[in-house]
Design a protein around this motif. Structure first.
Motif, mmCIF file in Angstrom:
data_model
loop_
_atom_site.group_PDB
_atom_site.id
_atom_site.type_symbol
_atom_site.label_atom_id
_atom_site.label_comp_id
_atom_site.label_asym_id
_atom_site.label_seq_id
_atom_site.Cartn_x
_atom_site.Cartn_y
_atom_site.Cartn_z
ATOM 1 N N PHE A 161 44.386 34.283 26.491
ATOM 2 C CA PHE A 161 43.483 35.203 25.812
ATOM 3 C C PHE A 161 42.968 36.315 26.728
ATOM 4 N N LYS A 162 42.981 36.109 28.023
ATOM 5 C CA LYS A 162 42.365 37.047 28.969
ATOM 6 C C LYS A 162 42.810 38.500 28.788
ATOM 7 N N PRO A 163 44.095 38.793 28.650
ATOM 8 C CA PRO A 163 44.485 40.198 28.513
ATOM 9 C C PRO A 163 43.948 40.881 27.250
ATOM 10 N N ALA A 164 43.497 40.128 26.273
ATOM 11 C CA ALA A 164 42.965 40.704 25.031
ATOM 12 C C ALA A 164 41.471 41.012 25.117
ATOM 13 N N ILE A 165 40.843 40.688 26.216
ATOM 14 C CA ILE A 165 39.396 40.873 26.351
ATOM 15 C C ILE A 165 38.982 42.314 26.061
ATOM 16 N N GLY A 166 39.751 43.290 26.539
ATOM 17 C CA GLY A 166 39.407 44.692 26.327
ATOM 18 C C GLY A 166 39.328 45.085 24.867
ATOM 19 N N VAL A 167 40.170 44.497 24.036
ATOM 20 C CA VAL A 167 40.163 44.787 22.599
ATOM 21 C C VAL A 167 39.077 43.975 21.904
ATOM 22 N N VAL A 168 39.034 42.696 22.171
ATOM 23 C CA VAL A 168 38.096 41.807 21.480
ATOM 24 C C VAL A 168 36.645 42.176 21.771
ATOM 25 N N PHE A 169 36.362 42.543 23.007
ATOM 26 C CA PHE A 169 34.986 42.863 23.390
ATOM 27 C C PHE A 169 34.761 44.365 23.553
ATOM 28 N N ALA A 170 35.542 45.171 22.864
ATOM 29 C CA ALA A 170 35.464 46.632 22.998
ATOM 30 C C ALA A 170 34.047 47.162 22.787
ATOM 31 N N ASP A 171 33.326 46.630 21.817
ATOM 32 C CA ASP A 171 31.961 47.106 21.555
ATOM 33 C C ASP A 171 31.041 46.863 22.749
ATOM 34 N N TYR A 172 31.234 45.761 23.445
ATOM 35 C CA TYR A 172 30.401 45.432 24.605
ATOM 36 C C TYR A 172 30.816 46.216 25.852
ATOM 37 N N LEU A 173 32.072 46.607 25.915
ATOM 38 C CA LEU A 173 32.606 47.268 27.104
ATOM 39 C C LEU A 173 32.553 48.792 27.019
ATOM 40 N N ARG A 174 32.087 49.302 25.912
ATOM 41 C CA ARG A 174 32.109 50.739 25.643
ATOM 42 C C ARG A 174 31.537 51.594 26.783
ATOM 43 N N GLU A 175 30.512 51.135 27.428
ATOM 44 C CA GLU A 175 29.823 51.920 28.460
ATOM 45 C C GLU A 175 30.480 51.830 29.845
ATOM 46 N N TYR A 176 31.534 51.045 29.983
ATOM 47 C CA TYR A 176 32.121 50.792 31.293
ATOM 48 C C TYR A 176 33.469 51.489 31.450
ATOM 49 N N THR A 177 33.781 51.924 32.667
ATOM 50 C CA THR A 177 35.069 52.570 32.921
ATOM 51 C C THR A 177 36.179 51.548 33.154
ATOM 52 N N HIS A 178 35.821 50.348 33.614
ATOM 53 C CA HIS A 178 36.782 49.292 33.918
ATOM 54 C C HIS A 178 36.204 47.944 33.504
ATOM 55 N N TRP A 179 37.069 46.981 33.305
ATOM 56 C CA TRP A 179 36.638 45.600 33.081
ATOM 57 C C TRP A 179 37.571 44.671 33.845
ATOM 58 N N ILE A 180 37.064 43.482 34.163
ATOM 59 C CA ILE A 180 37.788 42.533 35.016
ATOM 60 C C ILE A 180 37.841 41.166 34.348
ATOM 61 N N PHE A 181 38.971 40.502 34.462
ATOM 62 C CA PHE A 181 38.995 39.075 34.148
ATOM 63 C C PHE A 181 39.355 38.317 35.404
ATOM 64 N N GLY A 182 38.896 37.093 35.469
ATOM 65 C CA GLY A 182 39.186 36.239 36.611
ATOM 66 C C GLY A 182 39.192 34.789 36.192
ATOM 67 N N ASP A 183 39.482 33.921 37.128
ATOM 68 C CA ASP A 183 39.415 32.487 36.860
ATOM 69 C C ASP A 183 37.975 32.065 36.635
ATOM 70 N N LEU A 184 37.800 30.974 35.911
ATOM 71 C CA LEU A 184 36.452 30.490 35.628
ATOM 72 C C LEU A 184 35.720 30.033 36.879
ATOM 73 N N ASP A 185 36.466 29.719 37.937
ATOM 74 C CA ASP A 185 35.818 29.266 39.166
ATOM 75 C C ASP A 185 35.621 30.398 40.177
ATOM 76 N N VAL A 186 35.783 31.638 39.736
ATOM 77 C CA VAL A 186 35.565 32.802 40.586
ATOM 78 C C VAL A 186 34.247 33.445 40.195
ATOM 79 N N LEU A 187 33.405 33.663 41.171
ATOM 80 C CA LEU A 187 32.111 34.295 40.941
ATOM 81 C C LEU A 187 32.128 35.660 41.614
ATOM 82 N N LEU A 188 31.862 36.706 40.838
ATOM 83 C CA LEU A 188 31.878 38.067 41.387
ATOM 84 C C LEU A 188 30.461 38.581 41.549
ATOM 85 N N GLY A 189 30.264 39.325 42.570
ATOM 86 C CA GLY A 189 28.994 40.019 42.764
ATOM 87 C C GLY A 189 29.243 41.499 42.564
ATOM 88 N N ASP A 190 29.395 42.232 43.617
ATOM 89 C CA ASP A 190 29.635 43.663 43.569
ATOM 90 C C ASP A 190 31.145 43.901 43.461
#
Length: 120
Positions: free
Chosen positions: A49-78
């Motif tokens: 499902f990860k590659p579909a995140i941009g379409v499925v969550f388009a309304d939430y991502l509208r304000e962002y220039t990029h979006w990221i997916f990662g493994d569930l055990d990866v924690l991102l900061g900056d």
């Protein structure tokens, strides 16, 4: 004398669990419910499902220039610290490689997408 089942303690009451459930036709389910049902039955499908995140969550991502997916055990900061300005400007998709950049696939651990329709 009125024979009301509620007054007869020996008569068991029907519950929702006692009523046979009809199988729902997947073509009549909402997309959100169908995805939820799929993940309930096989949580491993979340990976697909990860590659579909941009379409499925388009309304939430509208304000962002990029979006990221990662493994569930990866924690991102900056996340911006993981990329250069050139990568953000020049590439639609950025992913990490391990000496195998010639392969044509992204890494599930961390993949960034430009938030535009042709990429999403």
């Amino acid at each position: 004398d009125d024979d009301d089942d509620d007054d007869n303690p020996t008569q068991p009451r029907a519950t929702e669990a006692d009523v046979p459930q009809k199988k729902k036709d997947p073509s009549k389910m909402s997309l959100a419910r169908l995805v939820e049902r799929t993940f309930e039955r096989n949580p491993r499908q979340l990976v697909e499902f990860k590659p579909a995140i941009g379409v499925v969550f388009a309304d939430y991502l509208r304000e962002y220039t990029h979006w990221i997916f990662g493994d569930l055990d990866v924690l991102l900061g900056d996340a911006a610290a993981l990329t250069s300005d050139e990568e953000l400007r020049d590439f639609d998709v950025v992913t990490f490689g391990f000496g195998d950049q010639w392969r044509a696939y992204t890494r599930g651990q961390w993949t960034m997408h430009r938030n535009v329709p042709k990429v999403n």
